[in-house]
Design a protein around this motif. Structure first.
Motif, PDB file in Angstrom:
ATOM      1  N   VAL A  28       0.849  -1.190   0.000  1.00 19.75           N
ATOM      2  CA  VAL A  28       0.000   0.000   0.000  1.00 19.75           C
ATOM      3  C   VAL A  28       0.885   1.239   0.000  1.00 19.75           C
ATOM      4  O   VAL A  28       1.945   1.257   0.628  1.00 19.75           O
ATOM      5  CB  VAL A  28      -0.956   0.010   1.222  1.00 19.75           C
ATOM      6  N   LEU A  29       0.460   2.260  -0.727  1.00 23.30           N
ATOM      7  CA  LEU A  29       1.198   3.517  -0.825  1.00 23.30           C
ATOM      8  C   LEU A  29       0.485   4.572   0.012  1.00 23.30           C
ATOM      9  O   LEU A  29      -0.698   4.844  -0.203  1.00 23.30           O
ATOM     10  CB  LEU A  29       1.282   3.963  -2.283  1.00 23.30           C
ATOM     11  N   ILE A  30       1.192   5.150   0.999  1.00 27.11           N
ATOM     12  CA  ILE A  30       0.628   6.201   1.847  1.00 27.11           C
ATOM     13  C   ILE A  30       1.573   7.393   1.821  1.00 27.11           C
ATOM     14  O   ILE A  30       2.730   7.287   2.229  1.00 27.11           O
ATOM     15  CB  ILE A  30       0.435   5.721   3.303  1.00 27.11           C
ATOM     16  N   ASN A  31       1.063   8.511   1.292  1.00 24.43           N
ATOM     17  CA  ASN A  31       1.852   9.749   1.228  1.00 24.43           C
ATOM     18  C   ASN A  31       3.213   9.541   0.574  1.00 24.43           C
ATOM     19  O   ASN A  31       4.235  10.044   1.042  1.00 24.43           O
ATOM     20  CB  ASN A  31       2.034  10.322   2.638  1.00 24.43           C
ATOM     21  N   GLY A  32       3.204   8.759  -0.497  1.00 22.69           N
ATOM     22  CA  GLY A  32       4.426   8.556  -1.261  1.00 22.69           C
ATOM     23  C   GLY A  32       5.346   7.484  -0.725  1.00 22.69           C
ATOM     24  O   GLY A  32       6.359   7.171  -1.358  1.00 22.69           O
ATOM     25  N   ALA A  33       5.025   6.907   0.428  1.00 28.10           N
ATOM     26  CA  ALA A  33       5.861   5.854   1.018  1.00 28.10           C
ATOM     27  C   ALA A  33       5.190   4.498   0.827  1.00 28.10           C
ATOM     28  O   ALA A  33       3.973   4.365   0.990  1.00 28.10           O
ATOM     29  CB  ALA A  33       6.087   6.115   2.502  1.00 28.10           C
ATOM     30  N   THR A  34       5.987   3.498   0.471  1.00 31.80           N
ATOM     31  CA  THR A  34       5.462   2.153   0.248  1.00 31.80           C
ATOM     32  C   THR A  34       5.524   1.352   1.542  1.00 31.80           C
ATOM     33  O   THR A  34       6.556   1.318   2.214  1.00 31.80           O
ATOM     34  CB  THR A  34       6.278   1.425  -0.834  1.00 31.80           C
ATOM     35  N   HIS A  35       4.408   0.719   1.885  1.00 33.10           N
ATOM     36  CA  HIS A  35       4.328  -0.109   3.091  1.00 33.10           C
ATOM     37  C   HIS A  35       3.964  -1.529   2.681  1.00 33.10           C
ATOM     38  O   HIS A  35       3.148  -1.738   1.778  1.00 33.10           O
ATOM     39  CB  HIS A  35       3.274   0.446   4.051  1.00 33.10           C
ATOM     40  N   HIS A  36       4.576  -2.504   3.356  1.00 30.53           N
ATOM     41  CA  HIS A  36       4.339  -3.916   3.062  1.00 30.53           C
ATOM     42  C   HIS A  36       3.767  -4.607   4.296  1.00 30.53           C
ATOM     43  O   HIS A  36       4.245  -4.377   5.407  1.00 30.53           O
ATOM     44  CB  HIS A  36       5.641  -4.623   2.667  1.00 30.53           C
ATOM     45  N   LYS A  77       8.799  13.967  22.130  1.00 34.67           N
ATOM     46  CA  LYS A  77       8.297  15.205  21.549  1.00 34.67           C
ATOM     47  C   LYS A  77       6.855  15.449  21.972  1.00 34.67           C
ATOM     48  O   LYS A  77       6.033  14.543  21.968  1.00 34.67           O
ATOM     49  CB  LYS A  77       8.378  15.151  20.022  1.00 34.67           C
ATOM     50  N   ALA A  78       6.567  16.691  22.316  1.00 37.27           N
ATOM     51  CA  ALA A  78       5.195  17.058  22.652  1.00 37.27           C
ATOM     52  C   ALA A  78       4.511  17.593  21.410  1.00 37.27           C
ATOM     53  O   ALA A  78       5.148  18.097  20.499  1.00 37.27           O
ATOM     54  CB  ALA A  78       5.195  18.124  23.744  1.00 37.27           C
ATOM     55  N   GLY A  79       3.178  17.489  21.376  1.00 38.31           N
ATOM     56  CA  GLY A  79       2.443  18.059  20.258  1.00 38.31           C
ATOM     57  C   GLY A  79       1.725  17.004  19.453  1.00 38.31           C
ATOM     58  O   GLY A  79       1.814  15.811  19.713  1.00 38.31           O
ATOM     59  N   ALA A  80       1.008  17.470  18.443  1.00 40.25           N
ATOM     60  CA  ALA A  80       0.142  16.590  17.672  1.00 40.25           C
ATOM     61  C   ALA A  80       0.928  15.793  16.641  1.00 40.25           C
ATOM     62  O   ALA A  80       1.913  16.262  16.080  1.00 40.25           O
ATOM     63  CB  ALA A  80      -0.929  17.417  16.971  1.00 40.25           C
ATOM     64  N   ILE A  81       0.472  14.558  16.403  1.00 39.11           N
ATOM     65  CA  ILE A  81       0.985  13.736  15.314  1.00 39.11           C
ATOM     66  C   ILE A  81       0.241  14.150  14.046  1.00 39.11           C
ATOM     67  O   ILE A  81      -0.973  14.350  14.059  1.00 39.11           O
ATOM     68  CB  ILE A  81       0.736  12.244  15.606  1.00 39.11           C
ATOM     69  N   SER A  82       0.953  14.271  12.941  1.00 38.38           N
ATOM     70  CA  SER A  82       0.301  14.675  11.700  1.00 38.38           C
ATOM     71  C   SER A  82      -0.666  13.602  11.224  1.00 38.38           C
ATOM     72  O   SER A  82      -0.546  12.425  11.585  1.00 38.38           O
ATOM     73  CB  SER A  82       1.342  14.936  10.608  1.00 38.38           C
ATOM     74  N   ARG A  83      -1.630  14.011  10.404  1.00 41.43           N
ATOM     75  CA  ARG A  83      -2.598  13.060   9.853  1.00 41.43           C
ATOM     76  C   ARG A  83      -1.887  11.977   9.056  1.00 41.43           C
ATOM     77  O   ARG A  83      -2.249  10.803   9.104  1.00 41.43           O
ATOM     78  CB  ARG A  83      -3.597  13.797   8.954  1.00 41.43           C
ATOM     79  N   GLU A  84      -0.847  12.378   8.307  1.00 35.77           N
ATOM     80  CA  GLU A  84      -0.106  11.421   7.488  1.00 35.77           C
ATOM     81  C   GLU A  84       0.589  10.373   8.361  1.00 35.77           C
ATOM     82  O   GLU A  84       0.536   9.178   8.085  1.00 35.77           O
ATOM     83  CB  GLU A  84       0.923  12.151   6.624  1.00 35.77           C
ATOM     84  N   ASP A  85       1.250  10.842   9.427  1.00 32.99           N
ATOM     85  CA  ASP A  85       1.931   9.908  10.323  1.00 32.99           C
ATOM     86  C   ASP A  85       0.927   8.989  11.015  1.00 32.99           C
ATOM     87  O   ASP A  85       1.186   7.801  11.214  1.00 32.99           O
ATOM     88  CB  ASP A  85       2.739  10.670  11.376  1.00 32.99           C
ATOM     89  N   GLY A  86      -0.223   9.542  11.383  1.00 34.61           N
ATOM     90  CA  GLY A  86      -1.249   8.734  12.030  1.00 34.61           C
ATOM     91  C   GLY A  86      -1.789   7.657  11.114  1.00 34.61           C
ATOM     92  O   GLY A  86      -2.008   6.514  11.531  1.00 34.61           O
ATOM     93  N   ALA A  87      -1.992   8.001   9.835  1.00 35.71           N
ATOM     94  CA  ALA A  87      -2.506   7.023   8.871  1.00 35.71           C
ATOM     95  C   ALA A  87      -1.525   5.879   8.680  1.00 35.71           C
ATOM     96  O   ALA A  87      -1.914   4.704   8.623  1.00 35.71           O
ATOM     97  CB  ALA A  87      -2.783   7.714   7.534  1.00 35.71           C
ATOM     98  N   ALA A  88      -0.241   6.213   8.594  1.00 37.81           N
ATOM     99  CA  ALA A  88       0.772   5.172   8.431  1.00 37.81           C
ATOM    100  C   ALA A  88       0.889   4.331   9.697  1.00 37.81           C
ATOM    101  O   ALA A  88       1.030   3.107   9.638  1.00 37.81           O
ATOM    102  CB  ALA A  88       2.116   5.804   8.086  1.00 37.81           C
ATOM    103  N   ALA A  89       0.792   4.981  10.852  1.00 36.93           N
ATOM    104  CA  ALA A  89       0.967   4.270  12.123  1.00 36.93           C
ATOM    105  C   ALA A  89      -0.131   3.242  12.353  1.00 36.93           C
ATOM    106  O   ALA A  89       0.116   2.195  12.963  1.00 36.93           O
ATOM    107  CB  ALA A  89       0.992   5.267  13.270  1.00 36.93           C
ATOM    108  N   ARG A  90      -1.339   3.533  11.889  1.00 36.20           N
ATOM    109  CA  ARG A  90      -2.450   2.593  12.097  1.00 36.20           C
ATOM    110  C   ARG A  90      -2.132   1.213  11.536  1.00 36.20           C
ATOM    111  O   ARG A  90      -2.587   0.198  12.063  1.00 36.20           O
ATOM    112  CB  ARG A  90      -3.729   3.130  11.449  1.00 36.20           C
TER     113      ARG A  90
END
Length: 242
Positions: A28-36, A77-90
């Motif tokens: 799957v491709l998420i924000n230009g990065a390929t995940h397997h 790090k304090a603060g919000a995780i970006s939507r892109e990072d959150g989508a990949a992390a799921r």
């Protein structure tokens, strides 16, 4: 699947390509990065076979180390995780959970679990997995050696425990102590970002329990911190609680 002393990166790449060709790996491709990812039936079969070998614990250790290192850039790090990072992390939360379970098990290594819990806490919090965030932060803090007290890792665990406990454990003295302990650590380390977010949290807590004078004093201290940070986002955060 990973390289080690007996298997180099090229062999791993060839093996992954072979599994993709056989439709045993999902790409799957998420924000230009390929995940397997292995398909669930393949994953279950591989896990069952691995459990029957003498290598299971060594593989579990490498698995935990991989996710610890992958998440390390966000640790503390304090603060919000970006939507892109959150989508990949799921995609990888199951792996992160499995790595944490192994690390804090009798067969695991708590030292890895402490670092992994600190690195994963922002993700659990950002994805609103607050009960899990509390659980792993508490386990990390319980296992924290004396030599790591007052460290960035200690701060990350304490800060995300405090933030998550605010939403899961009510307006208790326990929650207030968690916030104040995190504030003390952030102050000692000079971590302005954590200080800003923790002041916001303490202000909200004091407002909830009806201590409006205390909340105002905290908000005013927070303004000093956000002005020192100086970014528009930080200043807006400080002003939003006044």
């Amino acid at each position: 699947m990973a390289a080690d002393d007996q298997t180099d990166a090229m062999e791993v790449a060839d093996a992954i390509t072979s599994l993709i060709d056989k439709s045993l790996i999902w790409v799957v491709l998420i924000n230009g990065a390929t995940h397997h990812r292995l398909l669930d039936p393949t994953l279950a079969y591989a896990a069952e076979k691995l459990a029957q070998t003498a290598e299971a614990n060594a593989v579990a250790k490498q698995h935990a180390l991989y996710y610890t290192q992958s998440l390390a850039n966000g640790a503390g790090k304090a603060g919000a995780i970006s939507r892109e990072d959150g989508a990949a992390a799921r995609l990888y939360m199951g792996n992160i959970r499995a790595a944490l379970e192994w690390s804090f098990s009798g067969a695991g290594q708590a030292a890895i679990g402490i670092r992994l819990a600190a690195a994963a806490a922002p993700l659990f919090f950002a994805l609103s997995l607050l009960v899990e965030c509390v659980r792993w932060c508490e386990q990390g803090l319980a296992a924290l050696p004396e030599s790591d007290e007052g460290s960035v890792t200690h701060l990350a665990l304490q800060a995300y425990l405090a933030a998550s406990a605010m939403f899961t454990r009510g307006n208790s003295d326990e929650v207030r102590r968690a916030i104040e302990d995190a504030l003390s650590l952030a102050d000692a380390l000079g971590d302005q970002q954590h200080l800003m977010h923790l002041h916001v949290g303490l202000g909200i807590f004091l407002t909830r329990i009806g201590d409006f004078r205390g909340a105002l004093a905290v908000a005013q201290r927070g303004i000093t911190i956000t002005q020192a940070i100086g970014t528009p986002g930080a200043i807006a955060t400080g002003e939003s609680v006044l």
